[in-house]
Scaffold this active site. Structure first.
Site, mmCIF file in Angstrom:
data_model
loop_
_atom_site.group_PDB
_atom_site.id
_atom_site.type_symbol
_atom_site.label_atom_id
_atom_site.label_comp_id
_atom_site.label_asym_id
_atom_site.label_seq_id
_atom_site.Cartn_x
_atom_site.Cartn_y
_atom_site.Cartn_z
ATOM 1 N N HIS A 183 -1.356 0.014 -9.896
ATOM 2 C CA HIS A 183 -1.906 -0.920 -8.897
ATOM 3 C C HIS A 183 -2.476 -2.168 -9.594
ATOM 4 O O HIS A 183 -3.675 -2.437 -9.528
ATOM 5 C CB HIS A 183 -2.974 -0.234 -8.031
ATOM 6 N N ARG B 6 0.863 -1.177 0.000
ATOM 7 C CA ARG B 6 0.000 0.000 0.000
ATOM 8 C C ARG B 6 0.898 1.225 0.000
ATOM 9 O O ARG B 6 1.901 1.258 0.735
ATOM 10 C CB ARG B 6 -0.901 0.031 1.247
ATOM 11 N N GLU C 153 -4.005 7.369 -5.116
ATOM 12 C CA GLU C 153 -4.243 6.651 -6.377
ATOM 13 C C GLU C 153 -5.578 7.109 -6.955
ATOM 14 O O GLU C 153 -6.523 7.310 -6.194
ATOM 15 C CB GLU C 153 -4.257 5.134 -6.128
HETATM 16 C C1 GLV Z 1 -5.160 -5.358 -3.695
HETATM 17 O O1 GLV Z 1 -4.479 -4.410 -3.509
HETATM 18 C C2 GLV Z 1 -5.793 -6.160 -2.684
HETATM 19 O O2 GLV Z 1 -5.810 -5.768 -1.506
HETATM 20 O O3 GLV Z 1 -6.342 -7.207 -3.038
#
Ligand code: GLV
Length: 322
Positions: free
Chosen positions: A282, A234, A263
């Site tokens: 991401h 994160r 983001e």
């Molecule tokens: C993606 O970032 C998730 O938490 O699955």
């Protein structure tokens, strides 16, 4: 009364059909905040991802029993608040482990070998003669990989590193990971030692009050000047301003990033001006196969939780003990 489920993310058609066998489905666009809140007020369950769910949004959702997030991370939720309200939170931890570890390794290889930068250089028509030192990268195989947080995904990264690339693996974790120590020769160390000795520092922690900003200016200074930081966990685990500073001043060599403080990453972020940054949008678990498996898993979690038969993938197990 028919059970009602709010779907706040588009679902694959077979997954939606599965849900329809068990409940009435209301599709909402979470960007329409008022419509989303109104739908939650009239629902037994909700399924979706990537939307911050705040206590005020569910203040009047008195029927709501289950939130099923199509993700492993659950930092979009105030878990204590859900627990207080008796709402079960479920997530999808296992199905995405391998694809996400692949993304981490893609970042490791791309950053070390400058894959994105050099591919763009070729596309721009710059390859006019056989390449020299200016295009060299650094080796991955045989180097030291430091994994901050050796859970499921960290373990899958360790396996690739140790067995595929003969890397030495260091890690930090709340508890020792005996399997990774036995099978991949991973060695548990303090964070400072990991930062000082690793050629690649890879963050694999969930975002919590303890991990927020855990890599800041001081930690970046402790890393080797030749080291590469990889973050597919994160964004807020890293102080982004400090990272930009470290990359601009050669405090570290490069960064491979799948996640950011905000983001989508702003188009004018200084990170995008740096050649030594690989930035991805991401994509951690974003393959056709894995995203489908996650949606399916989340749908099954939701129905089983509503039926009272779910035994795993539960974030706040305390709710069930009541
Ligand atoms: C993606 O970032 C998730 O938490 O699955």
């Amino acid at each position: 009364m028919t059970r009602k489920i709010v779907a706040y993310k588009a679902l694959p058609s077979d997954v939606e059909a599965y849900l329809r066998e068990h409940a009435e489905i209301v599709n909402v666009d979470a960007k329409d905040h008022d419509a989303f809140v109104a739908a939650l007020n009239d629902a037994d369950g909700a399924i979706g991802a990537s939307v911050k769910i705040t206590p005020d949004m569910i203040e009047n959702a008195t029927r709501l029993k289950v939130f099923s997030t199509i993700s492993v991370g659950f930092d979009q939720f105030d878990v204590a608040d859900l627990t207080r309200r008796g709402i079960v939170l479920t997530h999808t931890p296992d199905v995405l482990t391998e694809s996400t570890a692949d993304t981490v390794f893609a970042l490791i290889l791309a950053s070390a070998r400058r894959v994105v930068e050099l591919a763009e250089w070729v596309k721009e028509g710059n390859w006019k003669a056989s390449i020299g030192e200016a295009c060299f990268g650094v080796d991955v195989q045989g180097k030291t990989l430091g994994i901050v947080g050796l859970g499921r995904i960290g373990g899958a990264v360790a396996r690739r590193a140790a067995l595929g690339f003969r890397m030495n693996v260091l890690y930090t974790n709340r508890n020792a990971n005996e399997q990774a120590e036995r099978d991949f020769g991973a060695r548990r160390v303090e964070l400072d030692e990991l930062l000082e000795r690793s050629d690649f520092v890879c963050l694999q922690v969930p975002l919590t009050p303890e991990t927020r900003g855990m890599i800041g200016a001081n930690e970046l200074k402790k890393m080797k000047r030749s080291a590469i930081l990889i973050n597919a966990s994160r964004g807020p685990t890293v102080d982004e301003a400090a990272l930009i500073d470290a990359l601009q001043n050669d405090t570290i060599r490069a960064a491979g990033l799948d996640v950011f403080e905000h983001e989508p990453l702003a188009a004018d972020s200084p990170l995008l001006k740096l050649k030594n940054v690989v930035a991805l949008p991401h994509i951690g678990s974003a393959t056709h196969e894995t995203r489908h498996a996650m949606a399916r898993n989340a749908a099954e979690n939701l129905i089983a939780a509503l039926d009272g038969t779910l035994t795993n993938n539960i974030v706040n197990r305390e709710v069930l003990a009541r």
